[in-house]
Write a protein that holds these residues in place. Structure first.
Motif, short mmCIF file in Angstrom:
data_model
loop_
_atom_site.label_atom_id
_atom_site.label_comp_id
_atom_site.label_asym_id
_atom_site.label_seq_id
_atom_site.Cartn_x
_atom_site.Cartn_y
_atom_site.Cartn_z
N THR A 217 0.86 -1.19 0.00
CA THR A 217 0.00 0.00 0.00
C THR A 217 0.89 1.23 0.00
OG1 THR A 217 -1.66 -1.17 1.29
CG2 THR A 217 -1.79 1.23 1.29
N PRO A 218 0.67 2.13 -0.98
CA PRO A 218 1.45 3.38 -0.97
C PRO A 218 1.08 4.23 0.24
CG PRO A 218 0.23 3.11 -3.05
CD PRO A 218 -0.27 2.07 -2.11
N ILE A 219 2.07 4.86 0.83
CA ILE A 219 1.80 5.83 1.91
C ILE A 219 2.52 7.13 1.55
CG2 ILE A 219 3.63 4.78 3.37
CD1 ILE A 219 1.97 5.80 5.81
N ALA A 220 1.74 8.21 1.54
CA ALA A 220 2.31 9.53 1.19
C ALA A 220 2.48 10.33 2.48
CB ALA A 220 1.41 10.22 0.17
N GLY A 221 1.52 11.20 2.81
CA GLY A 221 1.60 11.94 4.08
C GLY A 221 1.21 11.10 5.28
N GLY A 222 0.43 10.06 5.02
CA GLY A 222 0.01 9.14 6.09
C GLY A 222 -1.12 9.65 6.96
N THR A 223 -1.74 10.78 6.60
CA THR A 223 -2.75 11.36 7.49
C THR A 223 -4.06 10.56 7.49
OG1 THR A 223 -3.55 12.91 5.82
CG2 THR A 223 -1.82 13.70 7.31
N GLU A 224 -4.30 9.77 6.46
CA GLU A 224 -5.44 8.84 6.46
C GLU A 224 -4.98 7.51 7.06
OE1 GLU A 224 -8.47 9.54 5.60
OE2 GLU A 224 -8.39 11.20 4.18
N ILE A 225 -3.83 7.04 6.59
CA ILE A 225 -3.38 5.70 6.98
C ILE A 225 -3.08 5.62 8.48
CG2 ILE A 225 -1.39 4.12 6.73
CD1 ILE A 225 -1.55 4.65 3.71
N GLY B 284 -0.53 16.21 4.59
CA GLY B 284 -1.54 15.62 3.69
C GLY B 284 -1.26 16.04 2.24
N THR B 285 -1.45 15.09 1.32
CA THR B 285 -1.16 15.36 -0.08
C THR B 285 -2.44 15.33 -0.93
OG1 THR B 285 -0.86 13.01 -0.63
CG2 THR B 285 1.10 14.24 0.16
N ILE B 286 -2.34 15.95 -2.09
CA ILE B 286 -3.52 15.94 -2.98
C ILE B 286 -3.75 14.54 -3.53
CG2 ILE B 286 -2.25 16.68 -5.08
CD1 ILE B 286 -4.91 18.45 -5.55
N ALA C 166 -14.23 14.70 0.84
CA ALA C 166 -12.92 15.35 0.70
C ALA C 166 -13.07 16.77 0.13
CB ALA C 166 -12.03 14.51 -0.21
N ASP C 167 -12.14 17.64 0.49
CA ASP C 167 -12.30 19.05 0.14
C ASP C 167 -11.77 19.45 -1.24
OD1 ASP C 167 -13.71 20.41 2.22
OD2 ASP C 167 -12.05 19.93 3.54
N SER C 168 -10.76 18.73 -1.76
CA SER C 168 -10.22 19.19 -3.04
C SER C 168 -11.04 18.79 -4.28
CB SER C 168 -8.75 18.76 -3.22
OG SER C 168 -8.61 17.38 -3.06
C1 LIG Z 1 -6.91 15.77 11.81
C2 LIG Z 1 -7.28 15.53 10.36
C3 LIG Z 1 -8.08 16.46 9.72
C4 LIG Z 1 -8.42 16.28 8.39
N1 LIG Z 1 -9.20 17.23 7.77
C5 LIG Z 1 -9.53 17.07 6.46
C6 LIG Z 1 -10.34 18.05 5.81
O1 LIG Z 1 -10.77 19.06 6.39
N2 LIG Z 1 -10.64 17.83 4.49
C7 LIG Z 1 -10.21 16.74 3.81
O2 LIG Z 1 -10.50 16.61 2.62
N3 LIG Z 1 -9.44 15.78 4.42
C8 LIG Z 1 -9.10 15.92 5.72
N4 LIG Z 1 -8.34 14.96 6.34
C9 LIG Z 1 -7.96 13.77 5.59
C10 LIG Z 1 -6.52 13.73 5.01
O3 LIG Z 1 -5.65 14.61 5.65
C11 LIG Z 1 -6.51 14.04 3.51
O4 LIG Z 1 -7.36 13.15 2.82
C12 LIG Z 1 -5.09 13.96 2.90
O5 LIG Z 1 -5.13 14.60 1.66
C13 LIG Z 1 -4.59 12.52 2.72
O6 LIG Z 1 -3.29 12.59 2.11
P1 LIG Z 1 -2.08 11.71 2.65
O7 LIG Z 1 -0.93 11.98 1.77
O8 LIG Z 1 -1.87 11.95 4.09
O9 LIG Z 1 -2.68 10.22 2.43
P2 LIG Z 1 -2.15 8.84 3.00
O10 LIG Z 1 -2.70 8.61 4.36
O11 LIG Z 1 -0.68 8.71 2.82
O12 LIG Z 1 -2.87 7.87 1.95
C14 LIG Z 1 -4.28 7.83 1.84
C15 LIG Z 1 -4.65 6.81 0.74
O13 LIG Z 1 -4.26 7.29 -0.54
C16 LIG Z 1 -3.32 6.40 -1.17
N5 LIG Z 1 -2.37 7.27 -1.85
C17 LIG Z 1 -1.69 8.32 -1.31
N6 LIG Z 1 -1.03 9.00 -2.28
C18 LIG Z 1 -1.28 8.36 -3.45
C19 LIG Z 1 -0.90 8.58 -4.80
N7 LIG Z 1 -0.10 9.61 -5.18
N8 LIG Z 1 -1.34 7.73 -5.74
C20 LIG Z 1 -2.15 6.69 -5.40
N9 LIG Z 1 -2.56 6.43 -4.14
C21 LIG Z 1 -2.13 7.26 -3.18
C22 LIG Z 1 -2.76 5.55 -0.05
O14 LIG Z 1 -2.34 4.28 -0.50
C23 LIG Z 1 -3.95 5.47 0.90
O15 LIG Z 1 -4.83 4.48 0.45
C24 LIG Z 1 -7.99 15.12 7.69
C25 LIG Z 1 -7.19 14.16 8.36
C26 LIG Z 1 -6.85 14.34 9.67
C27 LIG Z 1 -6.01 13.31 10.37
#
Ligand SMILES: Cc1cc2nc3c(=O)[nH]c(=O)nc-3n(C[C@H](O)[C@H](O)[C@H](O)COP(=O)(O)OP(=O)(O)OC[C@H]3O[C@@H](n4cnc5c(N)ncnc54)[C@H](O)[C@@H]3O)c2cc1C
Length: 293
Positions: free
Chosen positions: A31-39, A111-113, A124-126
């Motif tokens: 499983t890819p992990i980018a910022g990890g804020t979901e994982i 967190g990443t797009i 999701a917001d974007s």
């Molecule tokens: C406290 C908190 C508040 C938040 N508030 C909001 C909010 O207001 N609005 C909102 O929309 N979200 C919110 N989020 C959710 C989250 O931060 C976002 O969805 C963020 O953009 C996820 O990006 P990430 O890089 O951290 O994802 P990760 O946790 O790294 O990955 C999430 C999923 O995407 C996959 N993935 C990641 N990058 C890629 C890529 N490039 N290609 C293919 N698959 C990929 C991973 O395998 C995983 O399944 C919040 C989260 C937290 C913890």
């Protein structure tokens, strides 16, 4: 390769090619992990279903490039990068705005797009801004690249067009909305640090009182982020009057299917979605005639 408790594995390749190779050689196992804020939220809740993670925090995915025609955002770009980018602020201000609404500052730094889109939350917001700006996604794997309109990315609840070995490499935004009218709103308990009850973004062009173009993206009203195609169809070419607004609200209600959940009720979401649509259309009407909004 580092070992983590309970047999978790994290691979940290130095390049995009290294990550793609791993995903390709053992499809579906990593499983890819980018910022990890979901994982990491799932990890904390004990809800992770996989144990092998590959970090995609590589420089190739973290760049924003701009030319005269478009802006291209790497899938690994953070919301902080996005909201601070001068070109995005100028040409795609609603996306900069949505980035600034995505959690608090710490969340925007990590967190990443790509994670926001691949996670595929209907709230999701974007996504609404990407629908409104006609975004295209470039998907990459060790097999090659393909480019799809963002509209074709979400296939069902948490189901996307990504193959198990693919990543979102780039979000492409065409620079053709500078002269469009625009509208963006997030309705939540708070603007940041709260997941949306409803989020919406739209662009429009009006000529002689009629819509030449309108693109509306909405979140939290269906199993996936939604482009309101049926509502747009009702509005295209029609006079912007009370009857059109009534018909548009009706179309919106039939093409959305909000749910009751911990954050809101379906009835509230339906009402607010319609109210936002009406506010948007009246704002556009006033702006197109030069009246104050
Ligand atoms: C406290 C908190 C508040 C938040 N508030 C909001 C909010 O207001 N609005 C909102 O929309 N979200 C919110 N989020 C959710 C989250 O931060 C976002 O969805 C963020 O953009 C996820 O990006 P990430 O890089 O951290 O994802 P990760 O946790 O790294 O990955 C999430 C999923 O995407 C996959 N993935 C990641 N990058 C890629 C890529 N490039 N290609 C293919 N698959 C990929 C991973 O395998 C995983 O399944 C919040 C989260 C937290 C913890």
């Amino acid at each position: 390769m580092k070992s983590y408790p309970a047999d978790y594995e994290l691979s940290t390749p130095r390049s995009l090619d290294g990550a793609l190779k791993l995903l390709h050689d053992e499809p579906g196992r990593w499983t890819p992990i980018a910022g990890g804020t979901e994982i990491m939220v799932l990890y904390g809740a004990g809800k992770l279903t996989t144990r092998k993670f590959v970090s995609i925090a590589v420089t190739e995915l973290r760049e924003i490039s701009e030319d005269s025609e478009s802006i291209s955002i790497g899938g690994g770009c953070s919301f902080t990068q996005i909201r601070r980018h001068a070109g995005i602020q100028k040409h795609f201000p609603m996306l900069a705005q949505c980035a600034s609404w995505t959690g608090g500052i710490a969340n925007q730094n990590r967190g990443t797009i790509g994670g926001n889109l691949a996670n595929a939350s209907p709230a999701a917001d974007s996504p609404p801004a990407l629908f409104a700006y006609g975004a295209e996604l470039e998907l990459i794997s060790a097999r090659g690249k393909r480019r799809i309109p963002y509209e074709q990315f979400h296939l069902g609840y948490k189901k996307t067009a990504l193959a198990p070995d693919e990543l979102i490499e780039t979000v492409h935004l065409p620079k053709r909305f500078d002269d469009s009218l625009r509208y963006v709103r997030k309705v939540g308990t708070r603007n940041a640090q709260a997941i949306s009850k409803i989020c919406v973004a739209a662009t429009a062009r009006i000529h002689h009182g009629r819509f030449d173009e309108i693109r509306i993206g909405m979140g939290s009203v269906a199993p996936t982020p939604l482009r309101l195609s049926a509502t747009e169809k009702v509005l295209l070419g029609s006079d912007l009057n009370d009857a059109a607004i009534f018909e548009a609200r009706r179309a919106l209600t039939s093409e959305t299917a909000p749910i009751d959940d911990i954050r809101s009720t379906a009835a509230y979401r339906t009402l607010v979605a319609g109210n936002l649509l009406e506010e948007m259309l009246r704002t556009f009407a006033a702006a197109s005639t030069g009246a104050a909004t």
